[in-house]
Design an enzyme around this catalytic site. Structure first.
Site, PDB file in Angstrom:
ATOM      1  N   LEU A  17     -31.940  -0.048  28.510  1.00  0.00           N
ATOM      2  CA  LEU A  17     -32.322   1.365  28.542  1.00  0.00           C
ATOM      3  C   LEU A  17     -33.534   1.630  27.655  1.00  0.00           C
ATOM      4  CD1 LEU A  17     -31.759   4.348  29.271  1.00  0.00           C
ATOM      5  CD2 LEU A  17     -30.028   4.379  27.457  1.00  0.00           C
ATOM      6  N   ASP A  38     -36.044  -2.349  16.916  1.00  0.00           N
ATOM      7  CA  ASP A  38     -34.949  -3.200  17.383  1.00  0.00           C
ATOM      8  C   ASP A  38     -34.615  -4.166  16.258  1.00  0.00           C
ATOM      9  OD1 ASP A  38     -33.843  -3.876  20.452  1.00  0.00           O
ATOM     10  OD2 ASP A  38     -33.579  -5.493  18.993  1.00  0.00           O
ATOM     11  N   TYR A 146     -15.445  -1.362  23.081  1.00  0.00           N
ATOM     12  CA  TYR A 146     -16.635  -0.567  23.412  1.00  0.00           C
ATOM     13  C   TYR A 146     -16.237   0.884  23.702  1.00  0.00           C
ATOM     14  CZ  TYR A 146     -20.636   0.821  26.381  1.00  0.00           C
ATOM     15  OH  TYR A 146     -21.706   1.464  26.948  1.00  0.00           O
TER      16      TYR A 146
HETATM   17  N1  SER Z   1     -22.685  -0.139  31.602  1.00  0.00           N
HETATM   18  C1  SER Z   1     -21.786  -0.227  30.487  1.00  0.00           C
HETATM   19  C2  SER Z   1     -21.056  -1.516  30.496  1.00  0.00           C
HETATM   20  O1  SER Z   1     -20.879  -2.071  31.556  1.00  0.00           O
HETATM   21  C3  SER Z   1     -20.800   0.900  30.525  1.00  0.00           C
HETATM   22  O2  SER Z   1     -21.246   2.001  29.834  1.00  0.00           O
HETATM   23  O3  SER Z   1     -20.630  -1.959  29.472  1.00  0.00           O
END
Ligand code: SER
Length: 321
Positions: A17, A38, A146
């Site tokens: 991104l 970064d 996550y």
């Molecule tokens: N695209 C992310 C992932 O696959 C999900 O927010 O971890």
């Protein structure tokens, strides 16, 4: 010190991104208005158009020096580990994704940053959430580290807004698909890789089952959403956790059909792995009506339009990893 102008800092700019966001930010606001950073200093190679600073967000004094030096007033904090990779390193993921966010929020409060953007994710939802057209306030049921860090992170963002007036804004991104940069370690990465295989004329082995439907967003729309949200007047932002958004929702089988309109010979083999379980617990589609109502969110790309655009760009071009 460069006090002449206000600038924007992007952390984790070398990621999927970040690379694209910096491209657009420099195009919109000017090359001298954006600072890419970064933890991996070699990522400087992506940023010829604007200053680059190697930055570990845990090096607080260094981060404050950068903010002061460049007169940073807006910050996009993207540095994070994605879901599938996160399951292999739970503690490191919590530290980078959640503690890293707290470092940035605390620094932003202290240094009086005007606005902070932080990407949340569909991963805040999980198997006991309503997954068909997941509502904005659907039950959070994160089952990955996550996702747990995203749930907690959203609440911290809301806390910094309510307690300290720090203007943090968040989107719950679905899978992001772009043709210029590659994701690393996510559950939705197949939706990028599949296009590269098609263009190279190679069959693709998909780690998700053919009918695994997930919400997705094409990169130009993902960037547009972030900029639109950051531009909106503060009083329009009713959601201080994370806004649901999506551009489309599809399965690997549907992606294949879309690609076969251009590459009829293209084939996919399905070999689901541990990522299948993560994907099965995520929303199939997101109800993003609040983003539309509050700040006018509207995606431009659906699956076929995106496929055409990606394939056109990829034909005859390499991609940066
Ligand atoms: N695209 C992310 C992932 O696959 C999900 O927010 O971890």
């Amino acid at each position: 010190m460069l006090k002449d102008k206000q600038r924007i800092l992007v952390t984790g700019a070398g990621g999927q991104l970040g690379q694209e966001l910096v491209r657009t930010l420099t195009a919109v606001f000017g090359e001298d208005r954006v600072v890419a950073s970064d933890i991996d200093g070699t990522k400087a190679r992506y940023f010829k158009q604007c200053p680059f600073e190697p930055l570990n967000v845990f090096a607080t004094e260094h981060m404050e020096t950068i903010v002061q030096h460049y007169n940073i007033k807006q910050l996009y904090h993207l540095a994070a580990i994605l879901s599938a990779h996160g399951e292999k390193h739970p503690m490191a993921t919590w530290q980078v994704n959640l503690d890293g966010l707290l470092q940035v929020l605390e620094m932003s409060k202290k240094m009086r940053i005007d606005r902070v953007f932080w990407p949340s994710s569909i991963a805040v939802f999980g198997k006991d959430s309503s997954l068909e057209n997941t509502p904005q306030n659907g039950m959070r049921d994160a089952r990955t580290v996550y996702g747990i860090a995203k749930v907690a992170g959203e609440l911290w963002c809301q806390y910094y807004w309510e307690r300290y007036g720090l203007d943090v804004r968040c989107l719950r991104y679905p899978g992001l698909i772009g043709h210029r940069s590659l994701p690393r370690g996510g559950t939705t990465d197949y939706a990028v890789d599949i296009y590269h295989h098609a263009v190279r004329g190679e069959p693709f082995t998909c780690y998700l089952a053919p009918d695994t439907r997930l919400p997705m967003l094409y990169m130009p729309d993902a960037i547009k959403a972030a900029l639109q949200l950051m531009k909106a007047p503060a009083e329009r932002i009713q959601v201080r956790t994370g806004y649901n958004i999506q551009g489309m929702s599809f399965s690997p089988a549907e992606a294949l059909r879309s690609i076969q309109r251009f590459y009829p010979e293209f084939r996919v083999v399905y070999e689901p792995d541990q990522r299948q379980k993560i994907a099965d617990g995520w929303p199939k589609a997101m109800d993003d009506v609040m983003a539309f109502n509050d700040w006018g969110w509207e995606p431009k790309y659906d699956l076929d339009f995106m496929t055409e655009d990606i394939l056109t760009h990829l034909m005859g071009k390499g991609v940066r990893s």
